[in-house]
Write an enzyme that holds these catalytic residues in place. Structure first.
Site, mmCIF file in Angstrom:
data_model
loop_
_atom_site.group_PDB
_atom_site.id
_atom_site.type_symbol
_atom_site.label_atom_id
_atom_site.label_comp_id
_atom_site.label_asym_id
_atom_site.label_seq_id
_atom_site.Cartn_x
_atom_site.Cartn_y
_atom_site.Cartn_z
ATOM 1 N N CYS A 121 0.815 -1.223 0.000
ATOM 2 C CA CYS A 121 0.000 0.000 0.000
ATOM 3 C C CYS A 121 0.849 1.274 0.000
ATOM 4 O O CYS A 121 0.433 2.292 -0.541
ATOM 5 C CB CYS A 121 -0.933 0.019 1.193
ATOM 6 S SG CYS A 121 -2.010 -1.419 1.226
ATOM 7 N N HIS A 283 -3.813 7.054 1.028
ATOM 8 C CA HIS A 283 -3.995 5.745 0.385
ATOM 9 C C HIS A 283 -5.425 5.292 0.649
ATOM 10 O O HIS A 283 -5.919 5.386 1.770
ATOM 11 C CB HIS A 283 -2.992 4.743 0.961
ATOM 12 C CG HIS A 283 -3.384 3.323 0.725
ATOM 13 N ND1 HIS A 283 -3.655 2.834 -0.531
ATOM 14 C CD2 HIS A 283 -3.578 2.285 1.580
ATOM 15 C CE1 HIS A 283 -4.004 1.568 -0.434
ATOM 16 N NE2 HIS A 283 -3.962 1.211 0.826
ATOM 17 N N ASN A 313 -9.792 -0.580 -2.989
ATOM 18 C CA ASN A 313 -8.398 -0.360 -2.589
ATOM 19 C C ASN A 313 -7.496 -0.926 -3.685
ATOM 20 O O ASN A 313 -7.466 -2.141 -3.893
ATOM 21 C CB ASN A 313 -8.175 -1.076 -1.252
ATOM 22 C CG ASN A 313 -6.746 -0.990 -0.749
ATOM 23 O OD1 ASN A 313 -5.828 -0.655 -1.483
ATOM 24 N ND2 ASN A 313 -6.556 -1.314 0.522
HETATM 25 O O1 UT7 Z 1 -4.666 -1.335 2.249
HETATM 26 C C1 UT7 Z 1 -4.234 -2.436 2.966
HETATM 27 C C2 UT7 Z 1 -4.418 -2.203 4.380
HETATM 28 N N1 UT7 Z 1 -5.669 -2.785 4.799
HETATM 29 C C3 UT7 Z 1 -6.467 -2.089 5.550
HETATM 30 O O2 UT7 Z 1 -6.243 -0.953 5.831
HETATM 31 C C4 UT7 Z 1 -7.676 -2.807 6.082
HETATM 32 C C5 UT7 Z 1 -8.031 -2.290 7.434
HETATM 33 N N2 UT7 Z 1 -9.165 -2.986 7.972
HETATM 34 C C6 UT7 Z 1 -10.419 -2.831 7.499
HETATM 35 O O3 UT7 Z 1 -10.615 -2.087 6.556
HETATM 36 C C7 UT7 Z 1 -11.545 -3.552 8.183
HETATM 37 O O4 UT7 Z 1 -11.039 -4.241 9.309
HETATM 38 C C8 UT7 Z 1 -12.291 -4.549 7.271
HETATM 39 C C9 UT7 Z 1 -13.110 -3.790 6.241
HETATM 40 C C10 UT7 Z 1 -11.343 -5.474 6.584
HETATM 41 C C11 UT7 Z 1 -13.249 -5.402 8.085
HETATM 42 O O5 UT7 Z 1 -14.167 -4.564 8.772
HETATM 43 P P1 UT7 Z 1 -14.395 -4.732 10.337
HETATM 44 O O6 UT7 Z 1 -15.404 -3.760 10.701
HETATM 45 O O7 UT7 Z 1 -13.063 -4.642 11.020
HETATM 46 O O8 UT7 Z 1 -14.997 -6.198 10.438
HETATM 47 P P2 UT7 Z 1 -14.422 -7.487 11.178
HETATM 48 O O9 UT7 Z 1 -13.270 -8.045 10.452
HETATM 49 O O10 UT7 Z 1 -14.267 -7.179 12.639
HETATM 50 O O11 UT7 Z 1 -15.636 -8.491 11.010
HETATM 51 C C12 UT7 Z 1 -16.925 -8.238 11.586
HETATM 52 C C13 UT7 Z 1 -17.903 -9.290 11.099
HETATM 53 C C14 UT7 Z 1 -17.377 -10.711 11.266
HETATM 54 O O12 UT7 Z 1 -18.471 -11.518 11.596
HETATM 55 P P3 UT7 Z 1 -18.769 -11.944 13.117
HETATM 56 O O13 UT7 Z 1 -17.557 -12.697 13.566
HETATM 57 O O14 UT7 Z 1 -18.961 -10.653 13.862
HETATM 58 O O15 UT7 Z 1 -19.995 -12.772 13.020
HETATM 59 C C15 UT7 Z 1 -16.915 -11.072 9.882
HETATM 60 O O16 UT7 Z 1 -16.953 -12.452 9.633
HETATM 61 O O17 UT7 Z 1 -18.134 -9.112 9.697
HETATM 62 C C16 UT7 Z 1 -17.916 -10.348 9.014
HETATM 63 N N3 UT7 Z 1 -17.432 -10.044 7.679
HETATM 64 C C17 UT7 Z 1 -18.254 -9.830 6.646
HETATM 65 N N4 UT7 Z 1 -19.594 -9.846 6.544
HETATM 66 C C18 UT7 Z 1 -20.128 -9.575 5.340
HETATM 67 C C19 UT7 Z 1 -16.153 -9.890 7.261
HETATM 68 N N5 UT7 Z 1 -16.130 -9.586 5.954
HETATM 69 C C20 UT7 Z 1 -17.425 -9.539 5.547
HETATM 70 C C21 UT7 Z 1 -18.035 -9.257 4.317
HETATM 71 N N6 UT7 Z 1 -19.390 -9.305 4.259
HETATM 72 N N7 UT7 Z 1 -17.330 -8.963 3.212
#
Ligand code: UT7
Length: 356
Positions: A121, A283, A313
């Site tokens: 990134c 970014h 992204n």
């Molecule tokens: O550029 C590279 C650097 N990367 C980043 O900067 C990424 C930084 N992180 C993020 O952007 C976020 O952490 C994400 C967008 C990746 C994830 O969002 P979050 O709010 O942190 O969600 P989470 O990973 O804590 O997951 C919450 C819930 C989980 O379900 P449970 O365990 O609460 O039942 C996941 O399984 O959301 C679920 N989940 C999804 N649900 C629907 C994860 N991905 C998805 C999805 N659709 N695509």
């Protein structure tokens, strides 16, 4: 700390270009492959749609050629006048050689140096910093700096990979860097950082030379032809280890600390304040991260440019794509103070402050 102002010569962006594939892939399109929803994706990331390259006819290099052609044209030079390439990508056409040489070949450039940067990134800001040093020392006159990614070829489009695959998109951005004598123009400073402590939490492990925990067979017991399996094996594919891994929340937490830090570092180095920024190009990792940074630095909406809503992204391509689009829309004018900032896998993070 290293000083960026060791030479009086400065570099400026003389031309900029971008390319995104015409194929638009919406959040709704993704729901055909995995358990996700438009609502979840928009709420957690701000992304509405992204572009996916043509499966066979478009590669990281061909998209780079499109962006570079525009950047070179806008700089008022020809590809044969480029004397160095710095190419940032995490999704190269081949494991090796890098995309730099493929771009040199595709654009029929002279036998110039071509350097590939693997900083994910923050790859473009790292690449820009490298190019900036070569201009400042007087070694090169016209450097092509590129960020290009074809993520769509290697994502896990099942529910297992949904936390990663919904985020990423394809595209390319490029700039031509030249030296400038103007006082009120050019790159003021660049700032590069890394912390490898959490390298594995946002990583693609294979193909690689690390030991894999499910490979317990002693090398001495390998049958003929099995040695190469250390590099890429059926076991890796069975364990879905041919896809990127990410602990999203952990990356998020670190990003919202390091983004403001590296932006402030750039401003303080130059005796400037957040109020002096005309345009921050963060970014495009997640709209929520960019909004958090904006709030923390108390920047107005017109001081920050985001386009993750439409492209997702695009990793190393996101900063040059956003910079190019903001400039094309007339949101960046001559003399404006522009800050580029990035954070990602490694972790690595970086910023660049420049007068347009
Ligand atoms: O550029 C590279 C650097 N990367 C980043 O900067 C990424 C930084 N992180 C993020 O952007 C976020 O952490 C994400 C967008 C990746 C994830 O969002 P979050 O709010 O942190 O969600 P989470 O990973 O804590 O997951 C919450 C819930 C989980 O379900 P449970 O365990 O609460 O039942 C996941 O399984 O959301 C679920 N989940 C999804 N649900 C629907 C994860 N991905 C998805 C999805 N659709 N695509």
């Amino acid at each position: 700390m290293p000083q960026n102002n060791f030479a009086s010569r400065k570099s400026k962006i003389a031309g900029i270009g971008m390319y995104v594939p015409p194929n638009v892939f919406t959040n709704l399109d993704l729901t055909k492959y995995m358990d996700t929803s438009d609502e979840w994706i928009q709420e957690r990331t701000g992304i509405q749609e992204r572009r996916y390259a043509h499966r066979t006819n478009e590669t990281t290099t061909t998209m780079a050629v499109e962006a570079a052609t525009i950047a070179i044209q806008r700089a008022g030079i020809t590809p044969q006048e480029i004397d160095f390439i710095v190419f940032a990508t995490l999704s190269p056409d081949y494991y090796f050689p890098g995309c730099g040489v493929l771009l040199q070949r595709a654009m029929k450039m002279k036998e110039i140096g071509a350097l590939d940067v693997r900083n994910q990134c923050s790859g473009f800001v790292y690449a820009l910093s490298v190019a900036d040093q070569f201009i400042k020392t007087g070694m090169y006159k016209n450097i092509l700096v590129v960020g290009s990614e074809k993520h769509s070829f290697g994502l896990d489009f099942t529910t297992r990979g949904r936390n990663i695959s919904v985020i990423f998109g394809d595209g390319a951005g490029a700039v031509v860097l030249q030296s400038t004598e103007e006082d009120n123009q050019g790159i003021l400073s660049t700032h590069l950082h890394s912390d490898g402590e959490s390298a594995e939490i946002l990583a693609m492990y294979n193909p690689g030379t690390h030991a894999n925990h499910w490979m317990e067979t002693p090398v001495a017991d390998f049958n003929e032809g099995e040695m190469g399996d250390m590099f890429m094996s059926h076991a890796m594919i069975d364990h879905a280890q041919n896809f990127p891994n990410m602990d999203g929340p952990a990356v998020f937490k670190k990003a919202i600390v390091k983004f403001p830090e590296v932006i402030m570092e750039a401003l303080q180095t130059n005796g400037l304040a957040t109020a002096d920024i005309n345009m921050l190009i963060p970014h495009q990792a997640n709209l929520r991260i960019a909004q958090f940074v904006q709030q923390k630095l108390q920047l107005r909406d017109d001081q920050v440019y985001n386009n993750i809503q439409h492209y997702g992204n695009t990793t190393a391509a996101s900063v040059p794509i956003a910079l190019c689009e903001a400039w094309e829309k007339g949101l960046i004018r001559d003399g404006d103070l522009v800050c580029l900032a990035a954070f990602g896998s490694g972790f690595t993070w970086a910023s660049a402050l420049l007068r347009w």
